[in-house]
Each structure stands twice: as C-alpha cells, then as structure tokens.
Write an enzyme that holds these catalytic residues in place. Sequence first.
Site, PDB file in Angstrom:
ATOM      1  N   TYR A  13      36.829  -9.557   6.034  1.00  0.00           N
ATOM      2  CA  TYR A  13      37.467 -10.743   6.143  1.00  0.00           C
ATOM      3  C   TYR A  13      39.114 -10.412   6.218  1.00  0.00           C
ATOM      4  CZ  TYR A  13      33.583 -13.673   4.408  1.00  0.00           C
ATOM      5  OH  TYR A  13      32.519 -14.185   4.449  1.00  0.00           O
ATOM      6  N   CYS A  18      26.826 -17.357   3.630  1.00  0.00           N
ATOM      7  CA  CYS A  18      27.883 -16.808   2.935  1.00  0.00           C
ATOM      8  C   CYS A  18      27.504 -15.516   2.330  1.00  0.00           C
ATOM      9  CB  CYS A  18      28.557 -17.783   1.646  1.00  0.00           C
ATOM     10  SG  CYS A  18      29.623 -16.839   0.558  1.00  0.00           S
TER      11      CYS A  18
HETATM   12  N1  LIG Z   1      34.978 -17.157  -4.673  1.00  0.00           N
HETATM   13  C1  LIG Z   1      35.570 -16.318  -3.790  1.00  0.00           C
HETATM   14  C2  LIG Z   1      34.353 -15.840  -2.703  1.00  0.00           C
HETATM   15  C3  LIG Z   1      33.391 -16.784  -2.217  1.00  0.00           C
HETATM   16  C4  LIG Z   1      33.692 -17.415  -0.912  1.00  0.00           C
HETATM   17  O1  LIG Z   1      35.094 -17.184  -0.229  1.00  0.00           O
HETATM   18  N2  LIG Z   1      32.702 -18.318  -0.513  1.00  0.00           N
HETATM   19  C5  LIG Z   1      33.215 -18.981   0.791  1.00  0.00           C
HETATM   20  C6  LIG Z   1      32.036 -18.833   1.735  1.00  0.00           C
HETATM   21  S1  LIG Z   1      31.671 -17.025   2.303  1.00  0.00           S
HETATM   22  C7  LIG Z   1      33.418 -20.416   0.616  1.00  0.00           C
HETATM   23  O2  LIG Z   1      32.734 -20.939   0.010  1.00  0.00           O
HETATM   24  N3  LIG Z   1      34.435 -20.882   1.184  1.00  0.00           N
HETATM   25  C8  LIG Z   1      34.775 -22.163   0.997  1.00  0.00           C
HETATM   26  C9  LIG Z   1      36.028 -22.644   1.846  1.00  0.00           C
HETATM   27  O3  LIG Z   1      36.741 -21.651   2.355  1.00  0.00           O
HETATM   28  O4  LIG Z   1      36.545 -23.708   1.824  1.00  0.00           O
HETATM   29  C10 LIG Z   1      36.663 -16.952  -3.127  1.00  0.00           C
HETATM   30  O5  LIG Z   1      37.245 -17.637  -3.635  1.00  0.00           O
HETATM   31  O6  LIG Z   1      37.321 -16.420  -2.273  1.00  0.00           O
END
Ligand SMILES: N[C@@H](CCC(=O)N[C@@H](CS)C(=O)NCC(=O)O)C(=O)O
Length: 286
Positions: A156, A40
């Site tokens: 993204y 990530c």
């Molecule tokens: N906290 C932010 C960014 C952090 C984020 O997106 N992390 C990803 C990995 S790059 C994640 O943990 N995703 C878990 C999921 O999509 O279930 C969000 O809520 O979008």
Amino acid sequence: MKLAREIAGDGRFVRQPNRFTDRLGPPEPGRYRLYASYACPWAQRVLIVRKLLGLEDLLDVTIVDPIRDEKGWRVPGGEYLSELYLATDPEYAGRYTVPCVWDTVDKRIVTNDFPQITLDLEMTWSTSPDLYPQHLRADIDAMNDRLYHGLNNAVYEAGFARDQGAYEEAVSRVFATLDFLEARLAGSAYLFDTLTESDVRLYTTLARFDAVYYGHFKCSIRRLSDYPALWAYARRLYAIPAFAETTDFDHIKRHYYVTQTNINPSQIVPVGPLLDWNEPDLSRRP
Ligand SMILES: N[C@@H](CCC(=O)N[C@@H](CS)C(=O)NCC(=O)O)C(=O)O
C-alpha cells in the site's frame, strides 16, 4: 478524499490508526457480526481464521459490496457501513473500514483493530487448530511485524505514494521481504512448523500480488509466480478450503481497479493475469 489525510508531507502513505480497539469477549451465539469484504486483505484474514477455527455458527458475517462509492462500503439491503461507525461514535471522521465487529446487543462497533481480531478469536474463541501456539507467540509476533512493515502494508505504501523516492523505498522493502520469504519457504511447508496466524497474514497479500499489487500498486520487479517456493506455498494454502473459499479474485480485482480512482482513473479492470491456483504443488512430495 479521506485517504488524502494519510499522505504525509513527504508523499509517504501513513495509515490511519484503528479507532475501535475493545477486545472481543467470550463468544455469544447471535451477538457479534463481522463486516468483511472479500477484496480486503485485512478482512480476509478474519474470514479465513473464522473458517479454520469452525466459528461460522458463533460469528455471523456480512460481506459488503466490492465496489465502494463516495459513501463508502455498502451492505446488502442498502445500508452503509458508515451508519454503524457513526452510531458508535457520531464524531468519527476517519475511513469506514472493514473488517469490523458489530455488537448486536449494545449496538456498537467493538473493534476495527484488524491485527487483534484474529488473535482474539484464536486466544478466546477457539484454540483448535492452534494458530497461535503459546510457545511460538514471540516468534509469530516478530514475523507478523516483519510481514506488516515489509509486505502487507508496504504494498500500500508503494501504491499510494505520491513521491518517487517514497515509492522506490517501499518497493525495495517489498522485494527484500519476498526474497527473505522465498529462502525461508524453500525448506518448509509453512512459516513455522505448523500452520499459524503468520501464514494467514502472508497468504492474503500473496493472493492479491500478481492480480493487483504487481500492476495497480506498481510492485513489478517480480511476480509472485516468479518465486518458485513462495508460489508453491501460496497454492498449498489455497488448497485448504478456508483459504480458497474466502478468496474471490473477481471481488479483489473489481474493488481495487474500480474503487481506487486516484490510481486508476479509467476504472478499467485488467483481464489477466492467467494463473492456475489449482496447479498441483509437486515441490513437497511425501
Ligand atoms: N483499519 C485499517 C485497515 C483496514 C482497511 O484499510 N480496510 C480497507 C479495505 S482493504 C477499507 O475498509 N477501506 C475503506 C476506505 O478506505 O474508505 C485502516 O484503518 O487502515
């Protein structure tokens, strides 16, 4: 799928807000644990800053399994990250995301507010080296904002778009930003006079660009390695142990290509690209 909630009516990807936004107080050895994934980009920022600032003994780390299943990120030992989120807020209904910081005393997630975690470490936990110098803060904040909207999150937005126009708009933002950065870095080693938080934020997206964002997210107008100054800059940062030691291309590729089945239903992980991140940077000879 929870991500579907973040697709707007017009097909754009609109990221969920960060739910836990308390600020990190002063360090207390053994109290706080960072949950991170090498895959990530938002989590790798924290891993880099932790090492650059020498905070390994103050902030414990758990690295989650790179492949996320339907229950989310798995922690070695069989636990799921979701358990920490639901222990903190039983009503929590968003995605269970890394990075997040768990307070082992109060048994709660203090923060999953990724842009603030590194700033708190820099302002409150250690100021040496100073990655967020007072006199540059306004400029760093403006740069970070530009990086987020033009690149870090824009890849993204391109990859998750469900509409051709939304995808094209995001991709053009990505490459306008890379063109701007190429010009800026042609004459300097870092984004500012010294290594700062902005370099950390730019690096984690560049490290994933050719391996994942170019193909998987269709950001394919040019490769990072087609930009001479940016590619040299990325390798210059990779030559710093805190960057290289937290960069795991295997985790990165397996995570995106295997987990994001909405984009890659076959779950095939590409073999390439062949890129030599250790190629010496001859562009800035003393
Ligand atoms: N906290 C932010 C960014 C952090 C984020 O997106 N992390 C990803 C990995 S790059 C994640 O943990 N995703 C878990 C999921 O999509 O279930 C969000 O809520 O979008």
